[in-house]
Design a protein around this motif. Structure first.
Motif: not given
Length: 616
Positions: A228-247
């Motif tokens: 749950f901690l790792l998933l919360s980290a992904a939720a907070l950094a989600g826009p950066v992660i999704v944007g980087a993968i899409a780019r």
């Protein structure tokens, strides 16, 4: 302001209906759990209190996250409206007040619709509660307004905070800037959010290593929270992660002539926040179901492993009515039988903390393994301190390492037991052992039990040797068969937890589908613009399909990566081997649900939206 808010709710009811349904479901879920908790407290049923509290720890976290995400997604779609209000003179305070009023209206309508049925939903769980031995037959649930108030106290502030955060960007800038950026999204996140995500990521990795330091169920339970901690980290950094993968994907396909793929990747890159709101609930669905079922699967397997490694007997002797003392003596004197020890599970209550701070709730229901005869060569509980040979005194007991770890006790310390509500006895710990899953948390000599609590017949005999005992009316099974029966029984005891987990997963699936439908339906202006510039319906359908594949793939990757450290550490701690510890059939079903929800939630609304626009 209230009249304006009511008008806004009517005008934007399509975007708020999802929030309405989620509040109804969340209120019902929390109220039902509150009924179980209150009933356990009032009825002195510690097992029911423990089960409800365990579920509440996960349910509250999940419900809070889902409610906040749903309201934030619904309100974020209206950034253009909020920007227009700023442009015509509305102050940031007025915009926030309008959003608060809308949240209050939605809650005033939705919360009672969910809370009232939730008061009576607990009755549906009574068969599982009784069959699992959590409550006695005939137990009645307590119905009062307290669970409803508790659900509202938990949900209402979360929704208000989500509303404030969703409108924060619009209310912090000037009216002109608000209009200019009303429809734009940035994949960047604030420094505070970035730091919090990094801290949660580091904490998740550290806690995932707990089972390598603290063995047994205590370390495994702590390690499971890392998901749950790792998933919360992904939720907070989600826009950066999704944007980087899409780019990166867009760069890799830059030379492609597939217009639908390029449109999908550009959309994904430009609206990473929108997709994050859809990806995280799907990842949560996969992670929660996988980590819970994986933990249960690992526990059952560890029970079998410990029992098989600890039983030195050749036969397990049983009888439908139990094995009497006379039958046990006859078995011991039978040619071919070299040694026998009788074993029974006796219900009791234990209090490791001698300070009576919580009255009756300081006592926990448990089972004591009462043995008659020498366990040497027949039961190897993997003693780490003391000796089972010292279980000869009337006031002695052996305790598993998991139990002493949670209480901070060791050999020579005392614990309290009681077999009824009036009489408590103290026992001195003479041995600590590691195989608590296989043999139970407490072992004592049958002769040390109070006379009224001694079993009239043993549950089974562990025997060395081989003989035909059918003439004594007894049945024999191999150790392997006995282990399999024990594992099956351990899995059956998890029925109530499995039902609660299914309810929570269904809630998350509903929220994820709602978010996807809501986000896709809000893109009708975008679809109309694409049609005007010559994009065909086939290309748009392909674009949405590619986006849905991106969503489901990202959700599967994030959800899987979040649980691997937790389940891997748990498997090493409890089984002693490096393994993923995943219940693969359940994982496949959850992954299939993610794919289905992403496909239906995005493709169908998009097809309907483009069809209606074409006909217009």
């Amino acid at each position: 302001m209230w009249s304006f808010a009511r008008s806004a709710v009517r005008a934007y009811r399509a975007s708020l209906v999802g929030s309405f349904l989620i509040v109804v479901s969340a209120a019902a879920l929390l109220t039902a759990n509150g009924v179980l908790m209150e009933s356990g407290l009032r009825g002195d049923e510690s097992l029911l209190v423990a089960a409800a509290a365990s579920f509440a720890g996960t349910a509250v976290l999940v419900v809070e996250l889902v409610v906040a995400s749903t309201f934030a997604s619904a309100l974020r779609q209206r950034n253009a409206q909020f920007a227009l209000l700023r442009a015509v003179g509305a102050t940031p305070r007025q915009v926030r007040s309008m959003v608060t009023a809308e949240v209050v209206i939605v809650f005033a309508l939705a919360a009672p619709l969910g809370a009232i049925p939730g008061l009576f939903a607990g009755q549906l769980l009574m068969p599982a509660l009784v069959s699992g031995g959590i409550v006695p037959a005939g137990f009645d649930l307590v119905i009062s307004p307290l669970p409803v108030l508790g659900a509202l106290v938990l949900l209402f502030p979360t929704a208000l905070l989500a509303g404030v955060l969703a409108t924060r960007k619009i209310t912090k800038v000037s009216p002109t800037e608000a209009v200019r950026g009303g429809s734009a999204e940035s994949s960047g996140i604030s420094p505070a959010r970035r730091i919090t995500a990094i801290v949660l990521l580091a904490a998740g990795i550290v806690i995932a290593g707990t089972p390598f330091v603290v063995s047994g169920t205590a370390g495994s339970a702590a390690g499971a929270t890392s998901a749950f901690l790792l998933l919360s980290a992904a939720a907070l950094a989600g826009p950066v992660i999704v944007g980087a993968i899409a780019r990166r994907a867009a760069r890799a396909t830059r030379s492609s002539r597939n217009a639908a793929a390029m449109l999908a990747l550009v959309n994904t890159r430009g609206f990473s926040r929108r997709l994050t709101a859809a990806i995280i609930p799907l990842a949560l669905l996969l992670a929660l179901g996988t980590v819970q079922t994986g933990a249960n699967h690992t526990t059952v397997e560890a029970t079998g492993v410990q029992l098989r490694a600890g039983l030195g007997s050749d036969l397990i002797i049983t009888s439908p009515d139990g094995v009497t003392a006379e039958q046990a003596a006859a078995v011991a004197s039978t040619p071919g039988i070299d040694a026998v020890v009788a074993s029974s599970m006796v219900p009791a209550e234990v209090k490791l903390d001698l300070e009576d701070e919580f009255g009756d709730f300081s006592w926990e229901q448990t089972g004591l393994r009462a043995v008659a005869g020498s366990t040497s060569g027949l039961m190897d509980a993997k003693v780490t301190a003391g000796s089972l040979d010292d279980l000869t005194g009337p006031d002695t007991i052996a305790v598993s390492s998991d139990s002493v770890f949670s209480a901070g006790k060791n050999v020579g310390d005392t614990i309290e037991l009681r077999f009824d509500e009036d009489t408590a006895v103290s026992r001195t710990i003479v041995a600590v052992y590691d195989r608590g899953l296989g043999f139970g948390d407490y072992i004592l000599d049958e002769s040390s039990l109070p006379a009224p609590n001694r079993p009239a017949a043993a549950d089974q005999l562990f025997a060395l040797g081989s003989a035909d005992l059918s003439s004594l009316g007894l049945q024999t099974v191999s150790v392997d068969d006995y282990v399999q029966q024990t594992k099956k029984g351990a899995a059956g005891q998890q029925q109530f937890g499995a039902i609660l987990l299914f309810v929570l997963i269904f809630f998350i699936a509903t929220a994820a589908a709602n978010t996807l439908v809501m986000l896709t339906s809000s893109r009708k202006p975008e679809f109309a613009l694409l049609q005007r510039i010559g994009t065909t319906r086939a290309q748009m359908s392909a674009m949405i399909l590619i986006e849905s594949v991106f969503v489901m793939a990202t959700a599967l990757v994030i959800g899987t990566l979040a649980v691997i450290p937790a389940l891997g550490g748990m498997a090493y701690s409890m089984l002693g081997v490096f393994s993923l510890g995943i219940d693969w059939p359940v994982y496949a079903a959850l992954a299939g649900a993610v794919v289905l929800i992403a496909t239906i939630g995005m493709v169908i609304p998009a097809v309907l939206g483009t069809r209606s626009r074409t006909r217009a």
